[in-house]
Design a protein around this motif. Structure first.
Motif, PDB file in Angstrom:
ATOM      1  N   TYR A 215       0.812  -1.229   0.000  1.00  0.00           N
ATOM      2  CA  TYR A 215       0.000   0.000   0.000  1.00  0.00           C
ATOM      3  C   TYR A 215       0.842   1.274   0.000  1.00  0.00           C
ATOM      4  CZ  TYR A 215      -3.415   3.493   1.540  1.00  0.00           C
ATOM      5  OH  TYR A 215      -4.206   4.612   1.648  1.00  0.00           O
ATOM      6  N   SER A 228      -7.759   0.621  -1.565  1.00  0.00           N
ATOM      7  CA  SER A 228      -8.789  -0.410  -1.363  1.00  0.00           C
ATOM      8  C   SER A 228     -10.091  -0.154  -2.122  1.00  0.00           C
ATOM      9  CB  SER A 228      -9.117  -0.505   0.129  1.00  0.00           C
ATOM     10  OG  SER A 228      -9.797   0.667   0.550  1.00  0.00           O
ATOM     11  N   LEU A 229     -10.377   1.073  -2.496  1.00  0.00           N
ATOM     12  CA  LEU A 229     -11.645   1.478  -3.121  1.00  0.00           C
ATOM     13  C   LEU A 229     -12.844   1.249  -2.193  1.00  0.00           C
ATOM     14  CD1 LEU A 229     -11.099  -0.069  -6.700  1.00  0.00           C
ATOM     15  CD2 LEU A 229     -10.510   2.218  -5.954  1.00  0.00           C
ATOM     16  N   LEU A 272      -6.759   4.943   7.869  1.00  0.00           N
ATOM     17  CA  LEU A 272      -8.023   4.698   8.572  1.00  0.00           C
ATOM     18  C   LEU A 272      -8.135   5.638   9.773  1.00  0.00           C
ATOM     19  CD1 LEU A 272      -8.152   0.771   8.580  1.00  0.00           C
ATOM     20  CD2 LEU A 272      -9.388   2.306   7.049  1.00  0.00           C
ATOM     21  N   LEU A 366     -19.355  12.983  -5.313  1.00  0.00           N
ATOM     22  CA  LEU A 366     -18.716  11.799  -4.718  1.00  0.00           C
ATOM     23  C   LEU A 366     -19.728  10.773  -4.214  1.00  0.00           C
ATOM     24  CD1 LEU A 366     -15.862  13.293  -2.473  1.00  0.00           C
ATOM     25  CD2 LEU A 366     -15.540  11.784  -4.446  1.00  0.00           C
ATOM     26  N   ASP A 368     -18.639   8.507  -2.155  1.00  0.00           N
ATOM     27  CA  ASP A 368     -18.201   8.288  -0.774  1.00  0.00           C
ATOM     28  C   ASP A 368     -18.294   9.548   0.071  1.00  0.00           C
ATOM     29  OD1 ASP A 368     -15.969   9.933  -1.281  1.00  0.00           O
ATOM     30  OD2 ASP A 368     -14.609   8.270  -1.606  1.00  0.00           O
ATOM     31  N   ASN A 374     -14.371  14.908   3.780  1.00  0.00           N
ATOM     32  CA  ASN A 374     -14.387  15.853   2.668  1.00  0.00           C
ATOM     33  C   ASN A 374     -13.972  17.234   3.152  1.00  0.00           C
ATOM     34  OD1 ASN A 374     -14.888  16.414  -0.113  1.00  0.00           O
ATOM     35  ND2 ASN A 374     -16.884  17.281   0.404  1.00  0.00           N
ATOM     36  N   GLY A 377     -10.304  17.163   4.063  1.00  0.00           N
ATOM     37  CA  GLY A 377      -9.447  17.142   2.871  1.00  0.00           C
ATOM     38  C   GLY A 377      -9.407  18.512   2.198  1.00  0.00           C
ATOM     39  N   TRP A 378     -10.567  19.167   2.157  1.00  0.00           N
ATOM     40  CA  TRP A 378     -10.599  20.485   1.504  1.00  0.00           C
ATOM     41  C   TRP A 378      -9.859  21.530   2.315  1.00  0.00           C
ATOM     42  CZ3 TRP A 378     -11.222  22.333  -3.142  1.00  0.00           C
ATOM     43  CH2 TRP A 378     -11.752  21.459  -4.098  1.00  0.00           C
TER      44      TRP A 378
HETATM   45  C1  LIG Z   1     -10.222  17.189  -0.971  1.00  0.00           C
HETATM   46  C2  LIG Z   1     -10.466  15.811  -0.389  1.00  0.00           C
HETATM   47  C3  LIG Z   1     -11.770  15.365  -0.231  1.00  0.00           C
HETATM   48  C4  LIG Z   1     -12.013  14.090   0.324  1.00  0.00           C
HETATM   49  N1  LIG Z   1     -13.327  13.678   0.484  1.00  0.00           N
HETATM   50  C5  LIG Z   1     -13.577  12.470   1.038  1.00  0.00           C
HETATM   51  C6  LIG Z   1     -14.925  12.029   1.242  1.00  0.00           C
HETATM   52  O1  LIG Z   1     -15.892  12.741   0.998  1.00  0.00           O
HETATM   53  N2  LIG Z   1     -15.100  10.774   1.731  1.00  0.00           N
HETATM   54  C7  LIG Z   1     -14.052   9.970   2.076  1.00  0.00           C
HETATM   55  O2  LIG Z   1     -14.283   8.836   2.524  1.00  0.00           O
HETATM   56  N3  LIG Z   1     -12.786  10.371   1.924  1.00  0.00           N
HETATM   57  C8  LIG Z   1     -12.512  11.594   1.406  1.00  0.00           C
HETATM   58  N4  LIG Z   1     -11.206  11.992   1.231  1.00  0.00           N
HETATM   59  C9  LIG Z   1     -10.108  11.130   1.730  1.00  0.00           C
HETATM   60  C10 LIG Z   1      -9.552  10.118   0.705  1.00  0.00           C
HETATM   61  O3  LIG Z   1      -9.273  10.760  -0.502  1.00  0.00           O
HETATM   62  C11 LIG Z   1     -10.504   8.948   0.448  1.00  0.00           C
HETATM   63  O4  LIG Z   1     -10.938   8.397   1.664  1.00  0.00           O
HETATM   64  C12 LIG Z   1      -9.791   7.842  -0.365  1.00  0.00           C
HETATM   65  O5  LIG Z   1      -9.332   8.355  -1.587  1.00  0.00           O
HETATM   66  C13 LIG Z   1     -10.762   6.712  -0.606  1.00  0.00           C
HETATM   67  O6  LIG Z   1     -10.178   5.710  -1.388  1.00  0.00           O
HETATM   68  P1  LIG Z   1      -9.912   4.265  -0.817  1.00  0.00           P
HETATM   69  O7  LIG Z   1     -11.140   3.746  -0.155  1.00  0.00           O
HETATM   70  O8  LIG Z   1      -9.335   3.465  -1.903  1.00  0.00           O
HETATM   71  O9  LIG Z   1      -8.862   4.606   0.318  1.00  0.00           O
HETATM   72  P2  LIG Z   1      -7.710   3.765   1.015  1.00  0.00           P
HETATM   73  O10 LIG Z   1      -6.441   4.457   0.695  1.00  0.00           O
HETATM   74  O11 LIG Z   1      -7.811   2.326   0.760  1.00  0.00           O
HETATM   75  O12 LIG Z   1      -7.997   4.051   2.567  1.00  0.00           O
HETATM   76  C14 LIG Z   1      -8.894   3.240   3.324  1.00  0.00           C
HETATM   77  C15 LIG Z   1      -9.935   4.086   3.985  1.00  0.00           C
HETATM   78  O13 LIG Z   1      -9.346   5.001   4.909  1.00  0.00           O
HETATM   79  C16 LIG Z   1     -10.082   6.212   4.914  1.00  0.00           C
HETATM   80  N5  LIG Z   1      -9.197   7.287   4.431  1.00  0.00           N
HETATM   81  C17 LIG Z   1      -8.153   7.152   3.596  1.00  0.00           C
HETATM   82  N6  LIG Z   1      -7.538   8.336   3.426  1.00  0.00           N
HETATM   83  C18 LIG Z   1      -8.212   9.230   4.158  1.00  0.00           C
HETATM   84  C19 LIG Z   1      -8.065  10.622   4.394  1.00  0.00           C
HETATM   85  N7  LIG Z   1      -7.076  11.343   3.853  1.00  0.00           N
HETATM   86  N8  LIG Z   1      -8.969  11.224   5.179  1.00  0.00           N
HETATM   87  C20 LIG Z   1      -9.967  10.528   5.764  1.00  0.00           C
HETATM   88  N9  LIG Z   1     -10.146   9.207   5.583  1.00  0.00           N
HETATM   89  C21 LIG Z   1      -9.291   8.565   4.796  1.00  0.00           C
HETATM   90  C22 LIG Z   1     -11.252   6.031   3.970  1.00  0.00           C
HETATM   91  O14 LIG Z   1     -12.356   5.569   4.721  1.00  0.00           O
HETATM   92  C23 LIG Z   1     -10.731   4.955   3.041  1.00  0.00           C
HETATM   93  O15 LIG Z   1     -11.748   4.213   2.419  1.00  0.00           O
HETATM   94  C24 LIG Z   1     -10.934  13.270   0.702  1.00  0.00           C
HETATM   95  C25 LIG Z   1      -9.621  13.741   0.527  1.00  0.00           C
HETATM   96  C26 LIG Z   1      -9.387  14.989   0.000  1.00  0.00           C
HETATM   97  C27 LIG Z   1      -7.975  15.459  -0.185  1.00  0.00           C
END
Ligand SMILES: Cc1cc2nc3c(=O)[nH]c(=O)nc-3n(C[C@H](O)[C@H](O)[C@H](O)COP(=O)(O)OP(=O)(O)OC[C@H]3O[C@@H](n4cnc5c(N)ncnc54)[C@H](O)[C@@H]3O)c2cc1C
Length: 475
Positions: A215, A228-229, A272, A366, A368, A374, A377-378
């Motif tokens: 990862y 992980s999506l 997480l 989104l 998610d 969100n 992140g913003w």
């Molecule tokens: C501008 C911006 C907006 C975002 N909006 C959202 C949103 O609305 N919903 C959302 O779930 N995530 C958001 N994220 C965080 C992150 O981008 C996503 O959680 C991630 O891309 C989801 O893909 P994944 O499940 O493959 O993540 P993986 O990399 O597999 O991570 C596993 C899980 O960890 C959590 N996670 C991972 N990264 C973050 C992070 N930086 N912040 C908080 N939780 C995280 C999520 O639940 C994710 O599914 C945002 C990030 C940014 C920069």
């Protein structure tokens, strides 16, 4: 007594804390109702793809319950009104649900509690109760690393599975409401992201088996599918947060073959925990729903340009990496994390537009969409948040593109105008106008836009505006 289990962001029958308490509370004399309220809330944005995903998740939950002999009543309306109706039908009523953190959810739950004083909430959406992770002095953490350290230090049995077998309810009478109308779920479209627990479990298994141990090395490369999506499933609770956390712990403790694999798994665990961190920020500082975490930055003089905002939304900025990200969002309802940072940084720094505009646009698109993550992140990207990117560290979209999409495969996937263009030209096409014309018959301004701003010209202006605010703070 009528006992109601109210599903919200926990659309599953397994390892569900509130559901477990509900089951345990039911006696022979009770009637039961499984309920989902399709709510229209003024702060909720429901993009089409997100709704589709929700419907799929609900359909599967309904089927799972049906297979076990139970019904799920899905009704539409405002939650307090729904509970008023139910209480009228049966004044002896108890309601069980899992806690949510968003200020508007808390407000709604307060209203429901006034109607049904026995309404009980359980911790399921986060590992710890919100507000539990604090500094030794009792303050909340506004910086991630010490929060994470304390989280891991306190972590003991919190991730244990919450068994919730429905067998005990086999002979319990099911309540049929005469006042609530069943909402029939429209047919769903075949989208890239599929809702429902089966898909969530499948994705978790694939991730554990094939990707978790790499990862850290792959998570930043949008062309690699190294993440992980799971985010839409985690958001709607088709898979529980404890479940995913346990899966990672199991992998780290029992299956990791080397220190490097462990480091990779720990990196996923960190992500997480970022989610839990942002949930805590919302809990402690609910003003972030409309305001900057650091209030002084609400004095920033953001710019507004209708046309430029539209170009950003549509993925027509002339910066291929930014455009690929926005088009991925528009087409699929999801965007890779690296791209979320790049596109958010581009809107708030290169175009110097208010982060709230971008937050709202993401919210509309989104699948998610999760308020805390969100917003977090913003505000991270805009440098207005807690533990945010410092305002003087502005991503250079071209360098980001070269570093994280070196061969241009991600850009080519979402920006078909450039699909044949060689990687050496694709990150900054304006530098190679002649080559693009001669080799690919691409005319900038016609087949693909010129960049809408010059990244190098904006930097000083943005930094000086942030500095002005900071100086004012100390005046
Ligand atoms: C501008 C911006 C907006 C975002 N909006 C959202 C949103 O609305 N919903 C959302 O779930 N995530 C958001 N994220 C965080 C992150 O981008 C996503 O959680 C991630 O891309 C989801 O893909 P994944 O499940 O493959 O993540 P993986 O990399 O597999 O991570 C596993 C899980 O960890 C959590 N996670 C991972 N990264 C973050 C992070 N930086 N912040 C908080 N939780 C995280 C999520 O639940 C994710 O599914 C945002 C990030 C940014 C920069």
């Amino acid at each position: 007594m009528l006992k109601v289990f109210w599903f919200r962001k926990d659309l599953r029958l397994e390892d569900n804390a509130g559901l477990r308490e509900f089951i345990n509370s039911v006696t022979d004399k009770d009637e039961i109702l499984f309920l989902y309220i399709k709510n229209k809330n003024k702060y909720h944005y429901y993009g089409e793809k997100r709704i589709n995903f929700l419907y799929e998740s609900l359909n599967e939950l309904k089927n799972d319950l049906r297979e076990k002999g139970f019904d799920l009543l899905i009704t539409e309306g405002k939650s307090p009104e729904v509970f008023k109706k139910l209480k009228k039908e049966n004044p002896a009523i108890e309601v069980f649900a899992n806690e949510q953190v968003e200020p508007y959810s808390i407000e709604r739950d307060k209203e429901v509690k006034e109607i049904i004083p026995s309404f009980q909430l359980f911790i399921d959406n986060t590992i710890f109760p919100l507000g539990k992770i604090r500094t030794d002095e009792g303050n909340f953490y506004s910086v991630f690393t010490p929060f994470k350290k304390k989280f891991l230090l306190l972590l003991k049995g919190e991730c244990a599975k919450q068994n919730c077998s429905l067998d005990k309810l086999e002979n319990t009478k099911q309540f049929k409401s005469s006042s609530l109308k069943e909402f029939s779920i429209p047919e769903t479209k075949d989208e890239i992201f599929k809702g429902g627990r089966k898909e969530a479990v499948r994705l978790l298994n694939i991730f554990c088996k094939e990707k978790m141990t790499a990862y850290k090395e792959q998570r930043d490369f949008p062309g690699e599918y190294g993440t992980s999506l799971l985010s839409p499933h985690i958001h709607f609770g088709a898979i529980g947060f404890r479940e995913v956390f346990r899966a990672a712990q199991h992998k780290a403790d029992k299956e990791a073959k080397s220190e490097i694999e462990k480091i990779n798994i720990d990196s996923w665990i960190s992500e997480l925990i970022w989610r839990e961190f942002y949930y805590n920020i919302t809990f402690h500082k609910p003003h972030i729903i409309t305001k900057s975490f650091k209030p002084e930055f609400d004095k920033l003089k953001w710019e507004w340009n209708d046309e430029l905002f539209k170009k950003w939304c549509e993925g027509k900025t002339g910066y291929p990496i930014v455009d690929a990200g926005m088009r991925q969002l528009n087409e699929t309802g999801w965007m890779h994390n690296r791209l979320r940072m790049i596109t958010a940084m581009f809107l708030t720094k290169d175009l110097f537009m208010d982060w709230r505009l971008g937050e709202k646009y993401f919210a509309e698109k989104l699948i998610d969409l999760d308020f805390s993550s969100n917003n977090g992140g913003w505000q991270w990207s805009a440098s207005t948040g807690c533990d945010a990117q410092p305002y003087f560290r502005i991503f250079n979209p071209v360098l980001q593109s070269k570093k994280f999409d070196t061969d241009g495969s991600y850009i080519k996937k979402y920006v078909p105008e450039l699909k044949d263009v060689d990687a050496k030209y694709i990150h900054e096409p304006w530098e190679f106008e002649t080559e693009l014309k001669e080799k690919y018959n691409i005319t900038l301004g016609k087949n693909y836009p010129f960049p809408v701003v010059n990244h190098f010209e904006i930097k000083d202006r943005v930094i000086s505006e942030f500095k002005r605010i900071q100086q004012k703070k100390f005046e």
